[in-house]
Design an enzyme around this catalytic site. Structure first.
Site, PDB file in Angstrom:
ATOM      1  N   LYS A 224     -10.377  -0.674  10.540  1.00 35.03           N
ATOM      2  CA  LYS A 224     -10.541  -1.903   9.755  1.00 35.03           C
ATOM      3  C   LYS A 224     -10.829  -3.104  10.656  1.00 35.03           C
ATOM      4  O   LYS A 224     -11.059  -4.201  10.176  1.00 35.03           O
ATOM      5  CB  LYS A 224      -9.285  -2.161   8.909  1.00 35.03           C
ATOM      6  CG  LYS A 224      -9.159  -1.154   7.766  1.00 35.03           C
ATOM      7  CD  LYS A 224      -8.075  -1.522   6.796  1.00 35.03           C
ATOM      8  CE  LYS A 224      -8.172  -0.725   5.510  1.00 35.03           C
ATOM      9  NZ  LYS A 224      -7.269   0.388   5.381  1.00 35.03           N
TER      10      LYS A 224
ATOM     11  N   HIS B 180       0.875  -1.172   0.000  1.00 36.99           N
ATOM     12  CA  HIS B 180       0.000   0.000   0.000  1.00 36.99           C
ATOM     13  C   HIS B 180       0.921   1.234   0.000  1.00 36.99           C
ATOM     14  O   HIS B 180       2.041   1.175   0.500  1.00 36.99           O
ATOM     15  CB  HIS B 180      -0.823  -0.057   1.290  1.00 36.99           C
ATOM     16  CG  HIS B 180      -1.894   0.969   1.433  1.00 36.99           C
ATOM     17  ND1 HIS B 180      -1.633   2.260   1.811  1.00 36.99           N
ATOM     18  CD2 HIS B 180      -3.240   0.884   1.275  1.00 36.99           C
ATOM     19  CE1 HIS B 180      -2.786   2.926   1.884  1.00 36.99           C
ATOM     20  NE2 HIS B 180      -3.773   2.114   1.558  1.00 36.99           N
TER      21      HIS B 180
ATOM     22  N   GLN C 264      -4.571  -4.709   6.906  1.00 33.41           N
ATOM     23  CA  GLN C 264      -5.572  -5.522   6.240  1.00 33.41           C
ATOM     24  C   GLN C 264      -5.738  -6.884   6.923  1.00 33.41           C
ATOM     25  O   GLN C 264      -6.823  -7.450   6.925  1.00 33.41           O
ATOM     26  CB  GLN C 264      -5.149  -5.719   4.784  1.00 33.41           C
ATOM     27  CG  GLN C 264      -6.261  -5.907   3.810  1.00 33.41           C
ATOM     28  CD  GLN C 264      -7.306  -4.822   3.876  1.00 33.41           C
ATOM     29  OE1 GLN C 264      -8.454  -5.091   4.225  1.00 33.41           O
ATOM     30  NE2 GLN C 264      -6.931  -3.582   3.584  1.00 33.41           N
TER      31      GLN C 264
ATOM     32  N   ASP D 107       3.012  -4.683   8.093  1.00 39.34           N
ATOM     33  CA  ASP D 107       1.850  -3.815   7.945  1.00 39.34           C
ATOM     34  C   ASP D 107       0.621  -4.708   8.050  1.00 39.34           C
ATOM     35  O   ASP D 107       0.287  -5.439   7.122  1.00 39.34           O
ATOM     36  CB  ASP D 107       1.922  -3.105   6.586  1.00 39.34           C
ATOM     37  CG  ASP D 107       0.623  -2.393   6.230  1.00 39.34           C
ATOM     38  OD1 ASP D 107      -0.315  -2.404   7.060  1.00 39.34           O
ATOM     39  OD2 ASP D 107       0.547  -1.828   5.125  1.00 39.34           O
TER      40      ASP D 107
ATOM     41  N   CYS E 182      -4.885   2.674  -3.460  1.00 33.78           N
ATOM     42  CA  CYS E 182      -3.642   3.185  -2.890  1.00 33.78           C
ATOM     43  C   CYS E 182      -2.501   2.203  -3.141  1.00 33.78           C
ATOM     44  O   CYS E 182      -1.628   2.008  -2.281  1.00 33.78           O
ATOM     45  CB  CYS E 182      -3.771   3.482  -1.394  1.00 33.78           C
ATOM     46  SG  CYS E 182      -4.911   4.828  -1.077  1.00 33.78           S
TER      47      CYS E 182
END
Lengths: 407, 150
Positions: A227, A124, A204, A201, A365
């Site tokens: 999220k 991302h 998600q 990261d 993104c």
């Protein structure tokens, strides 16, 4: 389907009863942001109605209550990702701020001209741009591990990038554009074998997978609350205590100091060293409520149910002529990115919206991912624990209908 | 199935999307400007052949959604034979029509372009329709730098 209590879960999310353009909402934009259960909404409202004051300040009752709730939420986050200590849980605005924090503190202190940072081709923008900024500031070099056409990391090529100049590996746990789940266990082991720390990261991955930072042995893990069915504007930076202790502070201000004089100030200990100023108190409490709610269902059950949803959606999508799925990794989370012959994703988005279906159309993104597939954008349906097979049927009927309308 | 969208996706738009007009390069173009919408990835290159201050020929290349493709296709048809001042005036009217700033736009004034008036109800799609015209505006001002909607 399994005995997953999806009807009960849906009843906990008031927005799912909304009508969009006079049709029942089919919310399939969960990778952009998830909707919120009553438990989260009520926790924030309750705090403001009964318990709110600034934290870590006063001796008065409300300040104590507010502080207790705030720090209790930190404890919930710690347990949720199985961090060793609450000192390793830093509240930030979101995953983006967490990556920037690491780049500007750990990065500025440890990464110099000629050093290398390794990311992957499926990041991302929030795990690309902060490192590019750091590279501009320091003269370090950003190296990008490639992926194959299925959207899987080419692991051998990744491993070959690790060398004695590599100072950090920063990779996405689960891709927002493709759904790919990276082999993070192997990535971490390979990097650690060369003494290189690893940041994951998790923006998600966090709502879809059970995450255990000690089992993973990652050095940093970042994610956003919104999220994870929690509020927007709140996120978490997990870092191993020794690393966080050694890092300089990010922002200066109140709450992050031990003593201040005009000659010299000393900094507070962890986690407060990285939490300057009055934090987003209510949304931290809301995030804690989201975690309580998820624990009541169980992350393993959620992962199983979403895997069924994805398998069903993939099978249905594969039967549509002219539909191409973008991202077909063997290890994949509940994201269905696709393109249609001769129909632009934005037209898909608008037409599905007229049926009450919310999907994302765009580059997600992740412009380099779009470039890799030589497409301007994709349409993306992303699923959450409250979605149903019936909603996937509505989506597929809509896609077939718009293909017909375009002729 | 898509009754609600009849104002936005009119048959003319589907037609221009399937068969864009003037979809070619003008080799000896006097003006060539690129337009880009970074939000959705729409990209087009506009070519103009001038005769004095009259647009003798107009064409484009690029890829985008149906709204943006139809908009640029219709635009290249309508601006041919117009003077720069006439084209600028049309841009202004078109802009007002699609952004809804004027309540009672004279739809006759824009001719076939009226099929794009529906975008004003879809704020997220207005830039799809106006990208072509912003690119034309830059070309008429003889700018050579790529323009962006953001």
């Amino acid at each position: 389907m399994t005995n997953f209590p999806v009807a009960d879960i849906r009843a906990d999310f008031p927005i799912l009863a909304e009508k969009i353009r006079n049709k029942p909402l089919v919310y399939l934009d969960n990778a952009a942001s998830c909707q919120k259960p009553n438990a989260v909404i009520d926790s924030i409202s309750h705090l403001y109605r009964h318990d709110y004051a600034n934290i870590h300040r006063g001796v008065h009752t409300l300040s104590v209550r507010s502080t207790d709730k705030f720090e209790a939420a930190r404890g919930k986050v710690r347990a949720f990702i199985n961090a060793a200590s609450h000192k390793e849980i830093i509240f930030v605005r979101g995953a983006t701020e967490a990556v920037n924090l690491i780049a500007q503190t750990f990065g500025r202190a440890n990464i110099k001209a000629g050093d290398e940072i390794v990311i992957t081709a499926m990041e991302h923008h929030s795990n690309i741009v902060p490192w590019q900024m750091l590279c501009e500031q320091t003269g370090a070099v950003l190296r990008v591990a490639p992926m194959n056409v299925q959207g899987e990391l080419i692991y051998e090529a990744f491993e070959a990038l690790l060398n004695d100049k590599t100072r950090l590996v920063a990779v996405v746990h689960m891709s927002n554009a493709l759904g790919t789940i990276n082999p993070v266990q192997n990535i971490i082991a390979a990097a650690h074998a060369k003494g290189i720390p690893v940041m994951l990261d998790g923006a998600q991955a966090i709502p879809h997978l059970a995450v255990d930072v000690q089992a993973l042995d990652c050095d940093f893990y970042v994610f956003s609350g919104h999220k994870l069915y929690g509020p927007s504007g709140i996120g978490v930076l997990y870092g191993k205590q020794a690393l966080l202790e050694a890092m300089p502070p990010y922002q200066g201000g109140g709450d992050m100091i031990k003593t201040v004089s005009f000659e010299k100030s000393t900094y507070a200990g962890l986690p407060h060293k990285f939490e300057a100023g009055t934090p987003n108190i209510a949304d931290v409490v809301g995030l804690g409520a989201a975690i309580d709610y998820l624990n009541g269902i169980g992350m393993a059950a959620i992962a199983d149910y979403e895997a069924e949803l994805l398998a069903y959606a993939t099978e249905q999508a594969q039967q549509i002529n002219g539909l191409r799925i973008i991202g077909e990794a063997a290890e994949k989370g509940a994201i269905l990115s696709f393109v249609l012959d001769r129909i632009h994703p934005h037209d898909i988005g608008t037409m599905l919206d007229s049926l009450g279906i919310a999907i994302r159309a765009g580059h997600h993104c992740a412009m380099p991912v779009m470039d890799f597939y030589q497409i301007p954008a994709t349409a993306r349906a992303s699923f959450a624990m409250y979605n149903t097979k019936e909603e996937i049927d509505v989506l597929m009927a809509g896609i077939k209908g718009l293909i017909e309308a375009f002729g | 199935m898509f009754e609600d969208l009849r104002d936005l996706y009119q048959e003319v738009i589907f037609d221009h999307n399937r068969n864009p007009r003037n979809f070619r390069v003008i080799d000896n173009a006097d003006r060539k400007v690129e337009g880009f919408n970074p939000l959705c990835g729409d990209r087009l290159t506009l070519y103009l052949k001038m005769a004095g201050d009259t647009i003798q020929d107009a064409s484009f290349q690029g890829s985008g959604c149906a709204i943006s493709t139809a908009s640029v296709s219709l635009m290249t048809e309508i601006i041919k034979g117009k003077t720069e001042a006439e084209a600028e005036a049309l841009f202004k009217t078109f802009h007002e029509m699609t952004t809804g700033k004027t309540e009672d736009i004279q739809l006759e004034a824009v001719g076939k372009l009226a099929v794009l008036a529906g975008v004003r109800e879809y704020p997220a799609r207005v830039k799809c329709a106006t990208l072509a015209w912003h690119t034309l505006d830059a070309a008429l001002k003889n700018e050579t730098q790529a323009i962006s909607t953001e």
